[in-house]
Design an enzyme around this catalytic site. Structure first.
Site, PDB file in Angstrom:
ATOM      1  N   ALA A 109      -6.906   2.351  -8.437  1.00 12.31           N
ATOM      2  CA  ALA A 109      -8.291   2.826  -8.421  1.00 12.31           C
ATOM      3  C   ALA A 109      -8.858   2.818  -9.851  1.00 12.31           C
ATOM      4  CB  ALA A 109      -8.350   4.222  -7.808  1.00 12.31           C
ATOM      5  N   GLN A 147      -3.778   9.970  -8.400  1.00 11.36           N
ATOM      6  CA  GLN A 147      -3.512   9.349  -9.704  1.00 11.36           C
ATOM      7  C   GLN A 147      -3.394   7.826  -9.562  1.00 11.36           C
ATOM      8  OE1 GLN A 147      -3.420  10.231 -12.836  1.00 11.36           O
ATOM      9  NE2 GLN A 147      -3.771  12.408 -12.570  1.00 11.36           N
ATOM     10  N   SER A 148      -4.122   7.256  -8.624  1.00  8.55           N
ATOM     11  CA  SER A 148      -3.992   5.820  -8.353  1.00  8.55           C
ATOM     12  C   SER A 148      -4.267   4.946  -9.594  1.00  8.55           C
ATOM     13  CB  SER A 148      -4.970   5.440  -7.244  1.00  8.55           C
ATOM     14  OG  SER A 148      -5.050   4.031  -7.121  1.00  8.55           O
ATOM     15  N   ASN A 149      -3.277   4.146  -9.950  1.00 10.00           N
ATOM     16  CA  ASN A 149      -3.463   3.174 -11.036  1.00 10.00           C
ATOM     17  C   ASN A 149      -4.418   2.072 -10.598  1.00 10.00           C
ATOM     18  OD1 ASN A 149      -1.477   4.292 -12.908  1.00 10.00           O
ATOM     19  ND2 ASN A 149       0.034   3.642 -11.385  1.00 10.00           N
ATOM     20  N   GLY A 160      -4.084   7.180  -3.996  1.00 12.88           N
ATOM     21  CA  GLY A 160      -3.648   8.551  -4.263  1.00 12.88           C
ATOM     22  C   GLY A 160      -4.447   9.113  -5.438  1.00 12.88           C
TER      23      GLY A 160
END
Ligand SMILES: Cc1ncc(COP(=O)(O)O)c(C=O)c1O
Length: 341
Positions: free
Chosen positions: A81, A77-79, A75
């Protein structure tokens, strides 16, 4: 690690500050069980949270394959990624992040995790919610693009949630068994409670608990899903466990009844917060000086409170809440969070 696990454990590169500490909380002294927290939000700074435990194994494989680029998705705001991009930079690799957003033609502002993704120089590929269904093909297409330019890509699925990544939480369960040695017993059981987003953390914890025989020591595991539903995660976690079994013959033999998913707390939907969830985050800050994130841990913690109000005995004598990080997500929508101040 227990000998049998040790023999089968795949290569790992040390990236996280381990073991993480745990401590009691003052919060909720009238809830029923005592609350204890395992601080996996302290696994690192740039790489903070649960994802780095999985990445220790995934990045070791990337290194063994002499990858030049790591490619993953999530997503906006992917943590996961963000942690992947920093882990890659720490090991001298480039990163490509495929991120889902409402309108790819107008990418979101650089806040929270996105700011960090940009700072570390990750290449960002924005895709729509409908294209997300095609993410496996898109990951493969990016890998092909890297290859065509002379690079060596290594692809990591969403959340780092595959059989190899799940070793991060098999290993974490070993830590938790030690942490809970004097806390849990068959007479005074404890439940390790975690936020479930793509299933990799859950798969590792469930396999670890079975392999270490923790049910006999009064230690159970339950996940609060922050998206999708119980049926989805029984399948997703079951699939990761089956893949791990096929690859390493662990002997965990995870069955659907071993997987406890506490459904009903997704609220407004993935990454959308209700004021009462944000108020819970605020209250824990004020009682204990501990900050949760709105997308995963805040929602799971709030869900835990709702369950305990209905049934104070639901999780035994102690809840061992796994703080899986995600703090940067709090800085993605300060106006929303400020509503409860
Ligand atoms: C902070 C945080 N907690 C929990 C989770 C859920 O973990 P998993 O994807 O392994 O289910 C994630 C990622 O999805 C996360 O970023």
């Amino acid at each position: 690690m227990d000998d049998r696990l040790h023999d089968r454990e795949p290569p790992r590169v040390s990236l996280a500050n381990l073991p993480t500490r745990g401590h009691w909380l003052r919060y909720g002294d009238k809830l029923g069980p005592r609350l204890w927290m395992k601080r996996d939000d302290h696994t690192g700074a740039e790489v903070m949270g649960n994802k780095i435990r999985k990445l220790e194994y995934l990045m070791a494989e990337a290194q063994a394959q002499e990858a030049t680029h790591v490619i993953t998705c999530g997503g906006e705001q992917s943590n996961h990624a963000r942690a992947t991009a920093f882990a890659a930079a720490q090991l001298g690799m480039a990163s490509v992040l495929i991120l889902r957003t409402d309108d790819p033609a107008r990418p979101p502002a650089p806040t929270g995790n996105i700011l960090l993704d940009r700072l570390v120089g990750a290449e960002l590929v924005w895709i729509s919610r409908s294209a997300w269904r095609d993410r496996t093909r898109l990951l493969a297409a990016e890998a092909e693009r890297v290859r065509a330019a002379g690079g060596r890509p290594y692809v990591i699925p969403e959340g780092g949630s595959n059989a190899l990544g799940s070793w991060g939480y098999i290993r974490a369960m070993r830590e938790l068994a030690e942490d809970l040695r004097d806390i849990a017993s068959p007479e005074r059981p404890a439940t390790v409670l975690y936020a479930c987003g793509s299933g990799g953390t859950g798969a590792g914890l469930v396999m670890g608990a079975k392999l270490l025989g923790l049910a006999g020591r009064g230690i159970r595991v339950a996940g609060v899903n922050v998206c999708d539903d119980r049926a989805y995660f029984l399948e997703a976690i079951g699939k990761i466990c089956a893949e791990a079994e096929a690859r390493w013959q662990l002997g965990a033999n995870v069955a659907p009844e071993d997987i406890d998913i506490v459904d009903g707390h997704v609220g407004l939907g993935y990454a959308r917060s209700r004021p009462e969830e944000l108020a819970t985050i605020r209250d824990l800050c004020r009682s204990d000086g501990v900050v949760l994130d709105p997308v995963y841990t805040g929602k799971a913690f709030h869900g835990m409170l709702a369950e305990l109000r209905r049934d104070p005995a639901r999780f035994g004598a102690t809840v061992a809440f796994l703080h899986t990080g995600g703090l940067f997500g709090l800085f993605a929508s300060p106006e929303t969070v400020a509503q409860v101040l």
